[in-house]
Design a protein around this motif. Structure first.
Motif, PDB file in Angstrom:
ATOM      1  N   ARG A   1       0.850  -1.195   0.000  1.00  0.00           N
ATOM      2  CA  ARG A   1       0.000   0.000   0.000  1.00  0.00           C
ATOM      3  C   ARG A   1       0.883   1.241   0.000  1.00  0.00           C
ATOM      4  O   ARG A   1       1.827   1.353   0.783  1.00  0.00           O
ATOM      5  CB  ARG A   1      -0.922   0.021   1.218  1.00  0.00           C
ATOM      6  N   PHE A   2       0.591   2.151  -0.919  1.00  0.00           N
ATOM      7  CA  PHE A   2       1.297   3.427  -1.013  1.00  0.00           C
ATOM      8  C   PHE A   2       0.362   4.553  -0.589  1.00  0.00           C
ATOM      9  O   PHE A   2      -0.848   4.484  -0.824  1.00  0.00           O
ATOM     10  CB  PHE A   2       1.760   3.697  -2.449  1.00  0.00           C
ATOM     11  N   GLY A   3       0.915   5.584  -0.006  1.00  0.00           N
ATOM     12  CA  GLY A   3       0.162   6.785   0.321  1.00  0.00           C
ATOM     13  C   GLY A   3       0.739   7.972  -0.420  1.00  0.00           C
ATOM     14  O   GLY A   3       1.953   8.037  -0.645  1.00  0.00           O
ATOM     15  N   ILE A   4      -0.110   8.882  -0.834  1.00  0.00           N
ATOM     16  CA  ILE A   4       0.328  10.145  -1.433  1.00  0.00           C
ATOM     17  C   ILE A   4      -0.316  11.261  -0.619  1.00  0.00           C
ATOM     18  O   ILE A   4      -1.537  11.267  -0.412  1.00  0.00           O
ATOM     19  CB  ILE A   4      -0.054  10.247  -2.918  1.00  0.00           C
ATOM     20  N   ILE A   5       0.508  12.193  -0.139  1.00  0.00           N
ATOM     21  CA  ILE A   5      -0.006  13.193   0.805  1.00  0.00           C
ATOM     22  C   ILE A   5      -0.259  14.538   0.127  1.00  0.00           C
ATOM     23  O   ILE A   5       0.359  14.874  -0.887  1.00  0.00           O
ATOM     24  CB  ILE A   5       0.934  13.358   2.017  1.00  0.00           C
TER      25      ILE A   5
ATOM     26  N   ASP B   1       5.452  14.392  -5.992  1.00  0.00           N
ATOM     27  CA  ASP B   1       4.629  13.301  -5.472  1.00  0.00           C
ATOM     28  C   ASP B   1       5.181  12.902  -4.108  1.00  0.00           C
ATOM     29  O   ASP B   1       6.105  12.093  -4.011  1.00  0.00           O
ATOM     30  CB  ASP B   1       4.654  12.106  -6.429  1.00  0.00           C
ATOM     31  N   TRP B   2       4.624  13.478  -3.070  1.00  0.00           N
ATOM     32  CA  TRP B   2       5.093  13.237  -1.699  1.00  0.00           C
ATOM     33  C   TRP B   2       4.423  11.953  -1.223  1.00  0.00           C
ATOM     34  O   TRP B   2       3.203  11.903  -1.065  1.00  0.00           O
ATOM     35  CB  TRP B   2       4.735  14.414  -0.808  1.00  0.00           C
ATOM     36  N   HIS B   3       5.206  10.937  -0.975  1.00  0.00           N
ATOM     37  CA  HIS B   3       4.641   9.596  -0.840  1.00  0.00           C
ATOM     38  C   HIS B   3       5.096   8.843   0.408  1.00  0.00           C
ATOM     39  O   HIS B   3       6.055   9.218   1.064  1.00  0.00           O
ATOM     40  CB  HIS B   3       4.976   8.771  -2.088  1.00  0.00           C
ATOM     41  N   ILE B   4       4.370   7.778   0.696  1.00  0.00           N
ATOM     42  CA  ILE B   4       4.671   6.856   1.791  1.00  0.00           C
ATOM     43  C   ILE B   4       4.635   5.451   1.200  1.00  0.00           C
ATOM     44  O   ILE B   4       3.708   5.116   0.448  1.00  0.00           O
ATOM     45  CB  ILE B   4       3.623   6.942   2.918  1.00  0.00           C
TER      46      ILE B   4
END
Length: 207
Positions: free
Chosen positions: A135-139, A181-184
């Motif tokens: 799972r990826f997150g984009i803030i 693309d600020w991501h987790i």
């Protein structure tokens, strides 16, 4: 009256954008956006690689960065197409004729609160999950702020979890994270098995 109405429309659009958030580099050139989408779907960039860009990928950034540095992109996709990514030994692998390396990582997801958000200034993150589900997150830019300095090409953020967008990987799509693309990464999914194999390549971001 006309001026007043135009001003009200502009304010409404501004409020709408603020409510929706900013998650990637915006593009106001509709013709360029259409051209980039068409180019991406046509797939001449593939070099035999079968996976598709995830729906979150910024098509304009992909298109413009590819055109600025085609040799690097072609070499990466060619390497990915010509290697068995599920069977190759884990670790770093050089892409012949370039300064790039491919990181094949056997890892596992973890709780969101233990995963740091990040972005990069001079590199693009290519991430392709070949086993398992990540799972990826984009803030959101509007509600996030840096909590560190670039060291050397990564920076971290405090962010509003409620404004973050989350995407689960599939083995037929890849992610591209450009500087905006600020991501987790490596966030727990809803599944029982959190073990993953992910292929990561850092490409140069050309201004």
């Amino acid at each position: 009256m006309k001026k007043w109405m135009m001003m009200m429309v502009a304010i409404a659009i501004g409020c709408m954008v603020q409510a929706q958030g900013v998650y990637t580099k915006p593009c106001t050139d509709k013709a360029l956006e259409k051209k980039a989408q068409k180019w991406m779907k046509k797939g001449k960039w593939r070099q035999g690689f079968n996976a598709n860009p995830h729906a979150s990928v910024n098509a304009v950034e992909f298109y413009t960065q590819y055109l600025k540095n085609p040799a690097q992109w072609e070499a990466m996709f060619r390497w990915l197409a010509n290697n068995d990514l599920t069977a190759i030994e884990g670790g770093k692998h050089a892409i012949e004729g370039t300064s790039m390396t491919v990181s094949v990582e056997d890892s596992e997801n973890g709780p969101l609160e233990k995963r740091r958000s990040e972005s990069h200034k001079t590199h693009i993150d290519f991430q392709f999950v070949v086993k398992g589900c990540e799972r990826f997150g984009i803030i959101d830019h509007e509600t996030s702020k840096p909590n560190s300095k670039y060291r050397p090409d990564v920076i971290h953020y405090d962010y509003d979890r409620e404004k973050a967008r989350f995407y689960d990987s599939t083995t037929d799509s890849f992610f591209l994270f450009f500087p905006d693309d600020w991501h987790i990464a490596k966030i727990n999914t809803d599944g029982d098995d959190q073990n993953i194999r992910v292929v990561v390549v850092k490409l140069d971001y050309v201004e």
